[in-house]
Design a protein around this motif. Sequence first.
Motif, mmCIF file in Angstrom:
data_model
loop_
_atom_site.group_PDB
_atom_site.id
_atom_site.type_symbol
_atom_site.label_atom_id
_atom_site.label_comp_id
_atom_site.label_asym_id
_atom_site.label_seq_id
_atom_site.Cartn_x
_atom_site.Cartn_y
_atom_site.Cartn_z
ATOM 1 N N UNK A 54 0.797 -1.220 0.000
ATOM 2 C CA UNK A 54 0.000 0.000 0.000
ATOM 3 C C UNK A 54 0.830 1.270 0.000
ATOM 4 N N UNK A 55 2.152 1.156 0.115
ATOM 5 C CA UNK A 55 2.998 2.354 0.188
ATOM 6 C C UNK A 55 2.890 3.206 -1.071
ATOM 7 N N UNK A 56 2.993 2.628 -2.300
ATOM 8 C CA UNK A 56 2.862 3.481 -3.490
ATOM 9 C C UNK A 56 1.505 4.178 -3.569
ATOM 10 N N UNK A 57 0.453 3.510 -3.097
ATOM 11 C CA UNK A 57 -0.883 4.102 -3.161
ATOM 12 C C UNK A 57 -1.033 5.229 -2.145
ATOM 13 N N UNK A 58 -0.335 5.109 -1.022
ATOM 14 C CA UNK A 58 -0.363 6.211 -0.052
ATOM 15 C C UNK A 58 0.274 7.461 -0.640
ATOM 16 N N UNK A 59 1.396 7.277 -1.334
ATOM 17 C CA UNK A 59 2.057 8.420 -1.971
ATOM 18 C C UNK A 59 1.187 8.984 -3.085
ATOM 19 N N UNK A 60 0.626 8.091 -3.926
ATOM 20 C CA UNK A 60 -0.224 8.540 -5.029
ATOM 21 C C UNK A 60 -1.475 9.246 -4.513
ATOM 22 N N UNK A 61 -2.054 8.714 -3.420
ATOM 23 C CA UNK A 61 -3.240 9.343 -2.841
ATOM 24 C C UNK A 61 -2.948 10.736 -2.318
ATOM 25 N N UNK A 62 -1.772 10.902 -1.711
ATOM 26 C CA UNK A 62 -1.390 12.233 -1.229
ATOM 27 C C UNK A 62 -1.215 13.203 -2.387
ATOM 28 N N UNK A 63 -0.539 12.751 -3.449
ATOM 29 C CA UNK A 63 -0.350 13.613 -4.620
ATOM 30 C C UNK A 63 -1.687 13.965 -5.263
ATOM 31 N N UNK A 64 -2.588 12.978 -5.364
ATOM 32 C CA UNK A 64 -3.897 13.229 -5.963
ATOM 33 C C UNK A 64 -4.697 14.230 -5.129
ATOM 34 N N UNK A 65 -4.586 14.138 -3.819
ATOM 35 C CA UNK A 65 -5.277 15.094 -2.949
ATOM 36 C C UNK A 65 -4.784 16.519 -3.188
ATOM 37 N N UNK A 66 -3.473 16.658 -3.369
ATOM 38 C CA UNK A 66 -2.909 17.982 -3.646
ATOM 39 C C UNK A 66 -3.405 18.506 -4.988
ATOM 40 N N UNK A 67 -3.419 17.632 -6.014
ATOM 41 C CA UNK A 67 -3.889 18.037 -7.344
ATOM 42 C C UNK A 67 -5.346 18.484 -7.285
ATOM 43 N N UNK A 68 -6.182 17.675 -6.616
ATOM 44 C CA UNK A 68 -7.604 18.003 -6.525
ATOM 45 C C UNK A 68 -7.825 19.291 -5.745
ATOM 46 N N UNK A 69 -7.046 19.467 -4.687
ATOM 47 C CA UNK A 69 -7.180 20.688 -3.888
ATOM 48 C C UNK A 69 -6.834 21.922 -4.711
ATOM 49 N N UNK A 70 -5.742 21.832 -5.463
ATOM 50 C CA UNK A 70 -5.335 22.965 -6.304
ATOM 51 C C UNK A 70 -6.402 23.260 -7.355
ATOM 52 N N UNK A 71 -6.905 22.213 -8.006
ATOM 53 C CA UNK A 71 -7.905 22.419 -9.059
ATOM 54 C C UNK A 71 -9.189 23.004 -8.491
#
Length: 308
Positions: A54-71
């Motif tokens: 689950x480690x790669x998904x934790x990193x990807x989820x954090x990045x996706x949250x940042x992208x969604x927040x910015x958008x």
Amino acid sequence: MIVRDRPGLLPLFFIMRGSIIPRILPQILVIFVMSCFITWGHHERPGMILSVSGVPFAVLGTALSVFLSFRNNACYQRWWEARQSWGQLVYAARTFSRQTLLLEAIHGDEGRRMRRSLMELAIAMPQALVQHLRPNGDHGKVERVLPADLRPLYHAASNRPEMLMRLMSTDLARMRAGDKLTDIQYQMLDASVTQMAIVPAVCERIRNTPLPFAYTLLVHRTAYLFCFLMPFSSVDVLGWGTPFAAAVIAYTFFGLDALGDELENPFSKEANALPIAALADAIEHNLREALGETDLPPLPKPRDFVLM
């Protein structure tokens, strides 16, 4: 725009009007069903359905949250700028209605006729702007205000709000040329017309300049990839709780994505769009009242908690 009191804890989970769930329900159901098959396959055919870290998904989820927040922040800024522009239109129209009182005070009955002509154009412009931003609407609210000789010009114009502003400026120029206004009075009234004319230009810029498509596409793709692959990383830990966890995550990411789509176009007819038709009706009510009319159109009220 949704207009309602904040619901209590229990109703909070069952409100559909204004919720983003109806729009993203198919995606949530697909993720839920797919997660059920992955969980079943992992337990029944462990050699075919493997679990991953689950480690790669934790990193990807954090990045996706940042992208969604910015958008979503960028989309909300568009929504808020559009609301500020319409607030400026309300302010400028009310100011203009007060300033035109000098025509009545100086020229009596003739000034009253000149003031009514200007005010009719000021009433028609916000209604025309609504139809300009929401095409294929009803132009009846504009036609009932405009004199019969101006209606062909209105329908022939490619930018109808701008055409009405030009007519207001033309009337003021004629009044100045005929010594009905002094230089100071003309400049004062023309400044209010300019303030009103800024609003359509701002609204057109917002409508015609969406967020960069490549960025939107990146966020969409990343959200789908994350939600499709996430069950493989949690099936060992959550077991049959994986489909429910995946559905909640899908609701969060797809919901933020869909909400950003609605806020990106603040002039649409979605439930979370700006109530520009209601604002135009409020301006008409205010200006008709300023003209001394008593048979006023009703102020707009929300229907099913939605104000359009």
